[in-house]
Design an enzyme around this catalytic site. Structure first.
Site, PDB file in Angstrom:
ATOM      1  N   ASN A 172     -21.030  -5.095 -12.734  1.00 32.68           N
ATOM      2  CA  ASN A 172     -21.590  -5.206 -11.391  1.00 32.68           C
ATOM      3  C   ASN A 172     -21.761  -6.663 -10.975  1.00 32.68           C
ATOM      4  O   ASN A 172     -21.967  -7.544 -11.816  1.00 32.68           O
ATOM      5  CB  ASN A 172     -22.929  -4.469 -11.323  1.00 32.68           C
ATOM      6  CG  ASN A 172     -22.777  -3.001 -11.681  1.00 32.68           C
ATOM      7  OD1 ASN A 172     -21.734  -2.405 -11.447  1.00 32.68           O
ATOM      8  ND2 ASN A 172     -23.806  -2.420 -12.282  1.00 32.68           N
ATOM      9  N   HIS A 222     -17.365  -9.278 -13.981  1.00 33.76           N
ATOM     10  CA  HIS A 222     -16.677  -9.399 -12.691  1.00 33.76           C
ATOM     11  C   HIS A 222     -17.319 -10.462 -11.799  1.00 33.76           C
ATOM     12  O   HIS A 222     -17.102 -10.469 -10.594  1.00 33.76           O
ATOM     13  CB  HIS A 222     -16.640  -8.037 -11.981  1.00 33.76           C
ATOM     14  CG  HIS A 222     -15.834  -7.027 -12.723  1.00 33.76           C
ATOM     15  ND1 HIS A 222     -15.992  -5.662 -12.555  1.00 33.76           N
ATOM     16  CD2 HIS A 222     -14.857  -7.173 -13.651  1.00 33.76           C
ATOM     17  CE1 HIS A 222     -15.142  -5.016 -13.351  1.00 33.76           C
ATOM     18  NE2 HIS A 222     -14.448  -5.912 -14.026  1.00 33.76           N
ATOM     19  N   CYS A 279     -14.547 -29.673   3.965  1.00 35.99           N
ATOM     20  CA  CYS A 279     -13.168 -29.839   4.445  1.00 35.99           C
ATOM     21  C   CYS A 279     -12.822 -28.938   5.625  1.00 35.99           C
ATOM     22  O   CYS A 279     -11.735 -29.045   6.199  1.00 35.99           O
ATOM     23  CB  CYS A 279     -12.184 -29.609   3.300  1.00 35.99           C
ATOM     24  SG  CYS A 279     -11.994 -27.881   2.807  1.00 35.99           S
ATOM     25  N   ASN A 320     -24.931   8.818 -18.173  1.00 31.77           N
ATOM     26  CA  ASN A 320     -24.009   8.772 -17.052  1.00 31.77           C
ATOM     27  C   ASN A 320     -24.194   9.997 -16.165  1.00 31.77           C
ATOM     28  O   ASN A 320     -24.657  11.042 -16.630  1.00 31.77           O
ATOM     29  CB  ASN A 320     -22.560   8.720 -17.568  1.00 31.77           C
ATOM     30  CG  ASN A 320     -21.623   8.005 -16.615  1.00 31.77           C
ATOM     31  OD1 ASN A 320     -21.954   6.960 -16.063  1.00 31.77           O
ATOM     32  ND2 ASN A 320     -20.443   8.555 -16.417  1.00 31.77           N
TER      33      ASN A 320
END
Length: 251
Positions: free
Chosen positions: A100, A117, A152, A216
Site C-alpha cells: 500500500n 510500491h 524548472c 483475508n
C-alpha cells in the site's frame, strides 16, 4: 475463535514475526481496492492513469485520477493497523511489508514499514530531479491544480509510487526478502497474493520454516501454504488476536 486462538499462539511464541499487507487492510478504512468486483481498474484504464508511460504521455490524467482519490487516499488507520502497531510495540512484529502507498501503518504507529510500491509522501521532478514533500502542493491540489515544478516549470512531477512499467525499489525489496527468510511467523493481511514479485514473499517465508497465518476477506491462490486461515474483516479479527496474545503472554 479456534483459528484466532491458533494464530495468537503462533504469534505469542514468535521471536521475529513479519506482517505482509495488501489493499484489503486499507479497504476497511474506505480506500478502494484496485482489483476485484468493485476495483478501480473496472472504472479506470491502468495503462492510462497508473503506468509510467501513461504518466510521461499525459501527467494530467494521472493527477486527475489521484485528485479524485485524494480524500480517500488520506483516510484514517483502522483497528487492524493499530493492532499490527501494537504487536510491534510488544517486540513481536519486526517489520511490516506493505503493497500500500497510503502511509496508514506509519500513522497507526508502526515504525519499520517496508513500502514495496512506494508512497505519496515525496514527489520528484522527472526533468530536474527537484524533490518536494506532498504538503508543498496541498494548496494546488485543493484548487484542483496539478503540481508543477517550481524550479524548472516542468509538469512531470511524480510521487514516489511504483507505477506499472517501473521496478520495485530494489533496496526495499531485498530487505523484504531478507525479513521473509529470517522470520519465524509470517502474517498476511488483506492481500490477494497475485501481484509479483511481492507474492513470492510468503513462499520464501514458508520455505524457510516460518509458521504461516492469513487474515483475508476471501480465499487466495496461495491458501495451501498457510497453517492458519481466517476469513473476515481484519479490523475485527486482528484486535481479537492481539487480546489473545496478551493473555498468553500474561500482559
Amino acid at each position: 475463535m479456534e483459528e484466532i486462538k491458533k494464530a495468537a499462539e503462533i504469534i505469542a511464541n514468535s521471536k521475529h514475526a513479519v506482517v505482509f499487507t495488501g489493499a484489503g487492510i486499507s479497504a476497511e478504512s474506505g480506500i478502494p481496492t484496485f482489483r476485484g468486483e468493485d476495483g478501480l481498474w473496472k472504472k479506470y484504464d491502468p495503462e492510462e492513469v497508473a503506468s509510467i508511460w501513461g504518466f510521461k504521455r499525459n501527467p494530467r490524467a494521472f493527477w486527475e485520477f489521484s485528485m479524485e482519490m485524494k480524500d480517500k487516499l488520506f483516510a484514517d488507520p483502522n483497528p487492524a493497523h493499530y493492532a499490527i502497531a501494537e504487536l510491534e510495540k510488544m517486540g513481536i512484529v519486526r517489520a511490516v511489508i506493505t503493497q500500500n502507498i497510503d502511509m496508514l501503518h506509519q500513522r497507526a504507529g508502526s515504525r519499520r514499514v517496508l513500502e514495496l510500491h512506494g508512497s505519496m509522501e515525496k514527489l520528484d521532478c522527472l526533468e530536474c530531479n527537484e524533490t518536494y514533500d506532498w504538503g508543498e502542493f496541498l494548496e494546488d491540489f485543493n484548487k484542483g491544480e496539478i503540481p508543477r515544478c517550481r524550479k524548472c516549470g516542468s509538469w512531470y512531477v511524480k510521487p514516489r509510487v511504483v507505477l506499472f512499467g517501473e521496478q520495485l525499489p530494489q533496496r526495499v525489496l531485498l530487505e523484504a526478502m531478507e525479513e521473509s527468510r529470517k522470520c519465524d511467523a509470517f502474517i498476511v493481511v488483506g492481500s490477494s497474493l497475485v501481484v509479483y514479485p511481492a507474492a513470492e514473499l510468503p513462499y520464501m517465508a514458508k520455505s524457510s520454516g516460518a509458521k504461516m497465518i492469513i487474515v483475508n476477506a476471501e480465499p487466495t491462490v496461495a491458501d495451501n501454504i498457510f497453517d492458519v486461515k481466517i476469513y473476515g474483516r481484519a479490523g475485527e479479527i486482528l484486535p481479537k488476536i492481539v487480546e489473545e496474545v496478551k493473555k498468553i503472554r500474561g500482559i
